[in-house]
Design a protein around this motif. Structure first.
Motif, mmCIF file in Angstrom:
data_model
loop_
_atom_site.group_PDB
_atom_site.id
_atom_site.type_symbol
_atom_site.label_atom_id
_atom_site.label_comp_id
_atom_site.label_asym_id
_atom_site.label_seq_id
_atom_site.Cartn_x
_atom_site.Cartn_y
_atom_site.Cartn_z
ATOM 1 N N ARG A 101 0.848 -1.206 0.000
ATOM 2 C CA ARG A 101 0.000 0.000 0.000
ATOM 3 C C ARG A 101 0.879 1.250 0.000
ATOM 4 N N ARG A 102 1.867 1.277 0.874
ATOM 5 C CA ARG A 102 2.766 2.438 0.947
ATOM 6 C C ARG A 102 3.536 2.631 -0.364
ATOM 7 N N ARG A 103 3.983 1.530 -0.934
ATOM 8 C CA ARG A 103 4.798 1.601 -2.157
ATOM 9 C C ARG A 103 4.015 2.118 -3.356
ATOM 10 N N VAL A 104 2.738 1.747 -3.491
ATOM 11 C CA VAL A 104 1.972 2.111 -4.695
ATOM 12 C C VAL A 104 0.976 3.250 -4.454
ATOM 13 N N ARG A 105 0.976 3.809 -3.254
ATOM 14 C CA ARG A 105 -0.001 4.844 -2.889
ATOM 15 C C ARG A 105 -0.008 6.026 -3.855
ATOM 16 N N ALA A 106 1.144 6.526 -4.234
ATOM 17 C CA ALA A 106 1.199 7.691 -5.128
ATOM 18 C C ALA A 106 0.503 7.397 -6.461
ATOM 19 N N ARG A 107 0.709 6.210 -6.997
ATOM 20 C CA ARG A 107 0.049 5.832 -8.260
ATOM 21 C C ARG A 107 -1.462 5.716 -8.072
ATOM 22 N N HIS A 108 -1.879 5.166 -6.940
ATOM 23 C CA HIS A 108 -3.306 5.050 -6.610
ATOM 24 C C HIS A 108 -3.936 6.446 -6.532
ATOM 25 N N LEU A 109 -3.281 7.365 -5.839
ATOM 26 C CA LEU A 109 -3.809 8.720 -5.689
ATOM 27 C C LEU A 109 -3.839 9.475 -7.017
ATOM 28 N N GLU A 110 -2.886 9.211 -7.899
ATOM 29 C CA GLU A 110 -2.899 9.834 -9.234
ATOM 30 C C GLU A 110 -4.156 9.463 -10.000
ATOM 31 N N ARG A 111 -4.534 8.190 -9.932
ATOM 32 C CA ARG A 111 -5.740 7.739 -10.640
ATOM 33 C C ARG A 111 -6.978 8.409 -10.063
ATOM 34 N N THR B 152 -4.134 -4.167 -8.859
ATOM 35 C CA THR B 152 -3.136 -4.855 -9.690
ATOM 36 C C THR B 152 -1.888 -5.267 -8.918
ATOM 37 N N GLU B 153 -1.578 -4.546 -7.833
ATOM 38 C CA GLU B 153 -0.379 -4.859 -7.044
ATOM 39 C C GLU B 153 -0.682 -5.707 -5.813
ATOM 40 N N GLY B 154 -1.961 -6.002 -5.552
ATOM 41 C CA GLY B 154 -2.315 -6.920 -4.481
ATOM 42 C C GLY B 154 -2.595 -6.317 -3.118
ATOM 43 N N VAL B 155 -2.825 -5.004 -3.042
ATOM 44 C CA VAL B 155 -3.214 -4.414 -1.760
ATOM 45 C C VAL B 155 -4.590 -4.947 -1.360
ATOM 46 N N PHE B 156 -5.524 -4.903 -2.306
ATOM 47 C CA PHE B 156 -6.873 -5.398 -2.038
ATOM 48 C C PHE B 156 -6.969 -6.876 -2.367
ATOM 49 N N ILE C 69 -11.828 0.329 -11.268
ATOM 50 C CA ILE C 69 -11.109 -0.171 -10.090
ATOM 51 C C ILE C 69 -10.219 -1.354 -10.457
ATOM 52 N N ALA C 70 -10.578 -2.126 -11.443
ATOM 53 C CA ALA C 70 -9.751 -3.270 -11.853
ATOM 54 C C ALA C 70 -8.361 -2.821 -12.314
ATOM 55 N N GLY C 71 -8.250 -1.585 -12.800
ATOM 56 C CA GLY C 71 -6.963 -1.069 -13.247
ATOM 57 C C GLY C 71 -6.199 -0.293 -12.193
#
Length: 99
Positions: A17-27, A82-86, A75-77
């Protein structure tokens, strides 16, 4: 129409979650910029605005999409998917009553 997207974190997903958070927030920012987000944020695992190492149980997004299928495709994208947080995601139509 509005749709509720509730992602449930996988056990031990905090570091991902911490590692991919910035990409998640961009979307999500793209939806915000389009005026489509009613509400979004994480669900802490403990009763605190900063859960620290306790992490999160998931995240909630309430946003406007053309259809239920469009919300599911969006949400699928997402990197949290895609990175497995959920480990699972619920997507349901939502009717705002208040405020």
């Amino acid at each position: 129409m509005l749709y509720m997207i509730l992602g449930h974190d996988a056990p031990g997903a905090l570091e991902i979650r911490r590692r991919v958070r910035a990409r998640h927030l961009e979307r999500i920012a793209a939806l915000v910029d389009a005026g489509r987000v009613a509400l979004a944020g994480p669900c802490p695992a403990v009763d605190s605005p900063d859960p620290g190492s306790s992490g999160f149980t998931g995240s909630l997004i309430v946003a406007e999409f053309e259809s239920l299928e469009a919300a599911r495709e969006w949400i699928a994208g997402d990197p949290y998917v895609t990175e497995g947080v959920f480990h699972s995601v619920e997507v349901k139509p939502f009717i705002r009553v208040l405020p």
